[in-house]
Design an enzyme around this catalytic site. Structure first.
Site, short mmCIF file in Angstrom:
data_model
loop_
_atom_site.label_atom_id
_atom_site.label_comp_id
_atom_site.label_asym_id
_atom_site.label_seq_id
_atom_site.Cartn_x
_atom_site.Cartn_y
_atom_site.Cartn_z
N ARG A 50 33.29 45.46 53.98
CA ARG A 50 34.60 45.92 54.40
C ARG A 50 35.37 46.61 53.29
O ARG A 50 35.93 47.69 53.48
CB ARG A 50 35.45 44.73 54.87
CG ARG A 50 35.52 44.52 56.34
CD ARG A 50 35.89 43.09 56.62
NE ARG A 50 34.88 42.22 56.02
CZ ARG A 50 33.73 41.95 56.61
NH1 ARG A 50 33.46 42.42 57.79
NH2 ARG A 50 32.83 41.19 56.03
N THR A 51 35.40 46.00 52.12
CA THR A 51 36.24 46.55 51.06
C THR A 51 35.74 47.93 50.65
O THR A 51 36.52 48.89 50.57
CB THR A 51 36.28 45.59 49.85
OG1 THR A 51 36.68 44.31 50.31
CG2 THR A 51 37.25 46.07 48.80
N LYS A 59 19.88 48.15 33.09
CA LYS A 59 19.22 48.39 31.80
C LYS A 59 20.00 47.75 30.66
O LYS A 59 19.72 48.00 29.50
CB LYS A 59 19.11 49.89 31.55
CG LYS A 59 18.31 50.64 32.61
CD LYS A 59 18.38 52.13 32.33
CE LYS A 59 17.92 52.94 33.54
NZ LYS A 59 18.34 54.34 33.46
N ARG A 107 34.72 46.52 41.96
CA ARG A 107 34.42 45.13 42.34
C ARG A 107 33.33 44.63 41.40
O ARG A 107 32.34 45.33 41.14
CB ARG A 107 33.95 45.02 43.77
CG ARG A 107 33.36 43.63 44.03
CD ARG A 107 33.14 43.31 45.44
NE ARG A 107 34.39 43.11 46.13
CZ ARG A 107 34.48 42.55 47.33
NH1 ARG A 107 33.39 42.14 47.94
NH2 ARG A 107 35.64 42.42 47.91
N HIS A 159 42.18 39.84 44.12
CA HIS A 159 41.75 40.82 45.12
C HIS A 159 43.02 41.36 45.78
O HIS A 159 43.30 41.09 46.94
CB HIS A 159 40.83 40.13 46.13
CG HIS A 159 40.07 41.07 47.02
ND1 HIS A 159 40.23 42.44 46.98
CD2 HIS A 159 39.14 40.84 47.99
CE1 HIS A 159 39.42 42.98 47.88
NE2 HIS A 159 38.75 42.04 48.50
#
Lengths: 155, 328
Positions: B73-74, B102, B123, B151
């Protein structure tokens, strides 16, 4: 250095005297000094449980041939907020000042939150805001974790 | 970009109404007025989010999506928001497909994104990651979730849904049900609700209570906070029931998770005696906490809540990057 009790440990020619450390905190101060390394040529003298007009009892730490970095002084201010720092040159006190707790503490304490970004090997130093002064509470500027038992989390 | 030194340190945002060029790391970066202003702008964006009106203030802008943790969703609603506003996205949707695999540090990755885009949406699984990114980058950084931390855009869309239903954020009785310990959305929401004078009721299994630190902070800020162990009583008196999923991925120990899994469920029998205007929210995804039969009741607002993610993020991006009225 006119306090006769100081004579129980020898006067130093050059170096730093950390005086007025709250009783019993000298070993913690040593831990702080240990964190950042005492120079090879330095002798460290400690006086524990010395009578003090201001504090009742105090501890004293003398470090020869070493002047403390501002970062180390900040760290001492964290655990011994009543301490004074005297810079000694040729047996004379050249400078004497109380320690002061800055608004932020960088690199001395590590964040106790293992998932904090400051514990993930990023090229950054830990950083805490001093969010309370009596007693001291530090708050990680990255993850917001509050720390009051910072001696357990020295970097 | 930001002068404020930390997540929990008072920010100089109070009274400032321009979001132009600013980071959004935690909901407390925004003053109450700024939140209300964003909600009003989000309402205006709804026709654009639905595709019935076209406004393209981000024309020619590029927004980098750095998603180093799974998200549906985000990420999609941020991408939709950028595209609806006429901007373009470059996206890292899988940390394993990026150079972080890496061993590249987040700091270096963010520096790279800074050179490629006009803003960064991030995120990341570690708390404080967005704060680090904001320090490294001279482009605006929007936190789209950092571990169990903050958030803020989820909070904005939660508030937008409540405001749409009730026309206000003040004086409501909001029950937070579920995983209040690890659920980052409830932490930010509780803080924001406290600013608007809502009454907060905490209902959770004992193992998943709101961290004491946060609860004390809410109480210090003058919020009305109470704990209610009886879920039926809590639901009967609620205006808003905010349900969360147990955050399995935040448990270090599978056994601890199993102890609390399935300990609460919202179904039709639980809602007997509920207020007519009861509004049920959930940040989604759900994992059995809300029975599908609830979806067909007028109480269910969680899909509307998910949709509002687009206009809310449009309003935010427009304010930060565009030339809208909230941007100086």
């Amino acid at each position: 250095m006119t306090d006769t009790h100081d004579l129980r440990i020898s006067a130093i020619r050059n170096g730093t005297v950390i005086d007025h450390i709250g009783g019993g905190l000298a070993l913690d101060v040593l831990r702080i000094l240990g964190v950042h390394g005492i120079e090879r040529e330095s002798t460290v003298s400690i006086a524990l449980h010395v009578r003090s007009g201001k504090l009742g009892w105090k501890d004293i730490v003398k470090v020869e041939n070493m002047e403390l970095s501002p970062r180390t002084v900040n760290a001492i201010a964290l655990i011994a907020p009543t301490a004074t720092i005297s810079i000694i040159r040729d047996f004379t006190v050249r400078e004497k000042r109380p320690v002061t707790l800055p608004e932020t503490i960088e690199g001395i304490v590590r964040c106790p939150n293992p998932n904090c970004i400051s514990n993930q090997g990023e090229p950054i130093e830990s950083e805490f805001a001093v969010t309370r002064r009596h007693p001291v509470v530090l708050t990680c500027v990255y993850c917001g974790r509050a720390v009051d038992d910072f001696l357990r989390h020295l970097a | 970009m930001r002068l404020g030194k930390g997540l929990w340190v008072p920010r100089p945002s109070e009274g400032r109404m321009s979001l132009k060029g600013r980071d959004l790391i935690a909901i407390r970066d925004l003053s109450s007025d700024e939140i209300l202003d964003l909600l009003a702008r989000a309402r205006e964006m709804i026709p654009c989010a639905e595709g019935t009106r076209v406004r393209e203030p981000l024309n020619g802008r590029i927004v980098a999506m750095g998603f180093f943790e799974p998200s549906t969703r985000t990420r999609l609603s941020f991408e939709s928001a950028v595209l609806r506003l006429g901007g373009r996205c470059i996206t890292i949707a899988d940390a394993m497909a990026s150079s972080m695999r890496k061993g590249e540090s987040l700091s270096d990755t963010v520096r790279m994104l800074t050179g490629y885009a006009d803003a960064i949406v991030l995120r990341h699984p570690n708390e404080g990651a967005a704060q680090l990114a904001a320090r490294v980058s001279d482009k605006p950084v929007i936190n789209a979730g950092d571990g169990a931390g903050q958030h803020p855009t989820q909070t904005l869309l939660d508030l937008a849904t409540i405001h749409e239903r009730f026309g206000t954020l003040t004086g409501l009785r909001v029950v937070l049900l579920g995983d209040l310990r690890y659920g980052r959305t409830v932490h930010s929401l509780a803080y924001a609700l406290a600013q608007f004078g809502a009454e907060i009721v905490l209902t959770s299994p004992p193992e998943l209570r709101l961290p004491e630190e946060l609860r004390s902070e809410l109480e210090r800020s003058g919020a009305k906070v109470q704990m209610e162990g009886d879920i039926r009583k809590a639901v009967r008196e609620a205006d808003v029931l905010y349900v969360t999923r147990i955050q399995k991925e935040r448990f270090g120990d599978e056994g601890e998770y199993r102890k609390v899994a399935g300990s609460y469920r919202v179904d039709l029998p639980l809602l007997e005696g509920a207020k007519e205007r009861l509004t049920i929210l959930h940040p989604l995804p759900r994992a059995g906490e809300i029975a599908p039969e609830i979806d067909r009741t007028p109480y269910a607002a969680y899909f509307r809540q998910a949709f509002l993610g687009v206009p809310v993020r449009m309003a935010l991006l427009d304010a930060i990057l565009g030339g809208g009225p909230a941007a100086a």
